[in-house]
Design a protein around this motif. Sequence first.
Motif, PDB file in Angstrom:
ATOM      1  N   PRO A   3      -2.289  -2.401 -10.023  1.00 53.68           N
ATOM      2  CA  PRO A   3      -1.891  -1.207  -8.962  1.00 53.68           C
ATOM      3  C   PRO A   3      -4.039  -0.716  -8.653  1.00 53.68           C
ATOM      4  CG  PRO A   3      -0.372  -0.290 -10.407  1.00 53.68           C
ATOM      5  CD  PRO A   3      -1.320  -1.968 -10.918  1.00 53.68           C
ATOM      6  N   ARG A   4      -4.171  -1.156  -7.685  1.00 60.10           N
ATOM      7  CA  ARG A   4      -6.184  -0.400  -7.918  1.00 60.10           C
ATOM      8  C   ARG A   4      -5.873   0.835  -6.622  1.00 60.10           C
ATOM      9  NH1 ARG A   4      -9.324  -0.616 -10.087  1.00 60.10           N
ATOM     10  NH2 ARG A   4     -10.929  -1.549  -8.782  1.00 60.10           N
ATOM     11  N   LEU A   5      -6.328   1.898  -7.009  1.00 60.30           N
ATOM     12  CA  LEU A   5      -6.759   3.028  -6.302  1.00 60.30           C
ATOM     13  C   LEU A   5      -7.491   2.811  -4.691  1.00 60.30           C
ATOM     14  CD1 LEU A   5      -6.250   6.334  -6.315  1.00 60.30           C
ATOM     15  CD2 LEU A   5      -9.040   6.261  -7.175  1.00 60.30           C
TER      16      LEU A   5
ATOM     17  N   GLU B 245       1.012  -1.336  -0.570  1.00 60.32           N
ATOM     18  CA  GLU B 245       0.127   0.329  -0.312  1.00 60.32           C
ATOM     19  C   GLU B 245       0.977   1.256   0.512  1.00 60.32           C
ATOM     20  OE1 GLU B 245      -3.808   1.041   2.518  1.00 60.32           O
ATOM     21  OE2 GLU B 245      -2.128   1.631   3.942  1.00 60.32           O
TER      22      GLU B 245
ATOM     23  N   HIS C  64      -1.640   3.922  -3.869  1.00 61.83           N
ATOM     24  CA  HIS C  64      -2.447   2.663  -4.471  1.00 61.83           C
ATOM     25  C   HIS C  64      -2.402   1.640  -3.849  1.00 61.83           C
ATOM     26  CE1 HIS C  64      -3.497   4.902  -8.487  1.00 61.83           C
ATOM     27  NE2 HIS C  64      -3.857   4.264  -8.825  1.00 61.83           N
ATOM     28  N   ARG C  65      -2.848   0.466  -3.981  1.00 61.03           N
ATOM     29  CA  ARG C  65      -2.442  -0.824  -3.678  1.00 61.03           C
ATOM     30  C   ARG C  65      -1.563  -2.077  -4.249  1.00 61.03           C
ATOM     31  NH1 ARG C  65      -7.169  -0.377   0.057  1.00 61.03           N
ATOM     32  NH2 ARG C  65      -6.613   1.002   2.117  1.00 61.03           N
ATOM     33  N   GLN C  66      -1.094  -2.474  -4.542  1.00 62.41           N
ATOM     34  CA  GLN C  66      -0.778  -3.676  -5.066  1.00 62.41           C
ATOM     35  C   GLN C  66      -0.991  -4.843  -5.307  1.00 62.41           C
ATOM     36  OE1 GLN C  66       1.997  -2.599  -8.695  1.00 62.41           O
ATOM     37  NE2 GLN C  66       2.523  -4.595  -9.134  1.00 62.41           N
TER      38      GLN C  66
ATOM     39  N   THR D 182      -9.666   3.333  -2.078  1.00 63.79           N
ATOM     40  CA  THR D 182     -10.413   4.479  -1.871  1.00 63.79           C
ATOM     41  C   THR D 182     -11.072   4.223  -0.397  1.00 63.79           C
ATOM     42  OG1 THR D 182     -11.925   2.240  -1.903  1.00 63.79           O
ATOM     43  CG2 THR D 182     -11.261   3.718  -4.164  1.00 63.79           C
TER      44      THR D 182
ATOM     45  N   VAL E 164       4.831   0.962  -7.566  1.00 63.78           N
ATOM     46  CA  VAL E 164       3.227   1.445  -7.054  1.00 63.78           C
ATOM     47  C   VAL E 164       3.289   2.434  -7.154  1.00 63.78           C
ATOM     48  CG1 VAL E 164       2.067   0.729  -5.409  1.00 63.78           C
ATOM     49  CG2 VAL E 164       3.396  -1.005  -5.930  1.00 63.78           C
TER      50      VAL E 164
ATOM     51  N   TRP F  60       6.157   7.523  -5.753  1.00 64.46           N
ATOM     52  CA  TRP F  60       6.061   6.361  -5.961  1.00 64.46           C
ATOM     53  C   TRP F  60       6.753   5.374  -5.764  1.00 64.46           C
ATOM     54  CZ3 TRP F  60       4.874  10.078  -9.581  1.00 64.46           C
ATOM     55  CH2 TRP F  60       4.291   9.924 -10.553  1.00 64.46           C
TER      56      TRP F  60
END
Length: 464
Positions: free
Chosen positions: A460-462, A364, A401-403, A464, A397, A371
């Motif tokens: 990678p996911r934002l 995270e 974002h999370r990855q 939220t 990352v 980055w």
Amino acid sequence: MPKLRALLQDVRYLEAKTLHPGLCTLTGAPCESVSLQAGGGGCGAGAGPMPLEQLDRDLVWAQLLSSRQACFLMGASCGGGNMKVDEEEYQRLGLRPRHAYSVLDVVELEGPIRLLRLRNPWGHYTWRGAFAHGCPRWTEAARRAVAVHTGLADADRDHGVFWISFDDVLKYFDCIDICKVRVGWHEVRLAGILPPVSSTRHLTCLLLTASQPTEVDFTLFQEGQRNSAKSQRSQLDLCVVVFRTKSGPSAQIGKLVAHSKRQVRGFVGCHKMLEKGFYLVVCLAFNHWHTGLELADSSAWPRHVLAAHSSKPLVVERPSLHPHILADAIIGLTLARGQRHEGRQGMTAYYLTKGWAGLVVMVENRHTDKWIHVKCDCQESYNVVSTRGELKTIDSVPPLHRQVIIVLTQLEGSGGFSIAHRLTHRLASGARLQDWAPAGDAEPRHKPPLARRLYGLHAPRLIT
């Protein structure tokens, strides 16, 4: 039910050390394996060099008592799993290692004295230790107490049947299988595919609507090859996960509600009391990724059945899925159950290790303008398969974002496995990996590159 009970008391046709395959096949009811060994994850579960969990003996005993009171079917596995077995000692005591016994009764007498009544399906060759037939521990008071609890005039009148203390069961048996046959419950079964890629077209996700509070058992079965020499090798790791969600055109991952263990075995399951609302059930398997199966036609991909047994009716439907539902499910799972490691300010690494048949690493990045470059080196691991196709990965990352960096999974359920991982990271002002990537690399942010079939898990996911 009486005929079924009689059949399970004479299980000579089951050439197996555990009863749950037969119990599942005969009843279709949800089954659970209660480990009797410290650090155990159920019968036959492979184990890596992870710290052992302490066994809560009182909790196990309470579960056996309540299962007996509910008239659930039970069977005990003797000297199986990863137990170290002294064959001569077992033979001297009248036990057969790697053998299944039916559990006929569970009794607690004053003292307390905790006893189980077992039956060897052979009809002979019985226990010779404490509380065996003729043992001096059988006082007249103990015999009368057993008769009151069980209605039996004699403590061990049936041929092949014997009493054994709970302490000895813990010493010589590795797990007890419980089959939860209930009258009046509702059952839903849906068949599906366990894809070797991130594919929302094939991934099984179910939207459940509970109109009132209900008790639910979820069981995920994989297609079996019981008589195949490759049955162990072909078994997948399974995990079923339940999240809160909202009703709408596309299912979203909400708060984690329940999950099974992730194990390389024929089935896994979990039990939960659900409140009124909407729930998303996700079926997971990973150890067939990058094995060549992803290149085959989807008709050759492994199949499964997901069963939901509930005390109240459930509305079940297949929802529309967004492309990153798999990543969101793994991220939600690691946030709720993973071990946290604050690698540096603004960064947290999450690990799923113990009891997860491998390793999940998620990073995270909470920085707004930096980055995080991450190297994950698992090259010293063995008997595992990586969802990235390699055991060493490098990723960039993005801010906020999370990855999901990597998912390692035990390759074979019959053998041991080892996980070794080392995480290196640095802050960067840009996305390119620069000196961490080969010169002229076409993919400046991920090594190995994220193929399209992996994007739904590893992109990678934002936050939220």
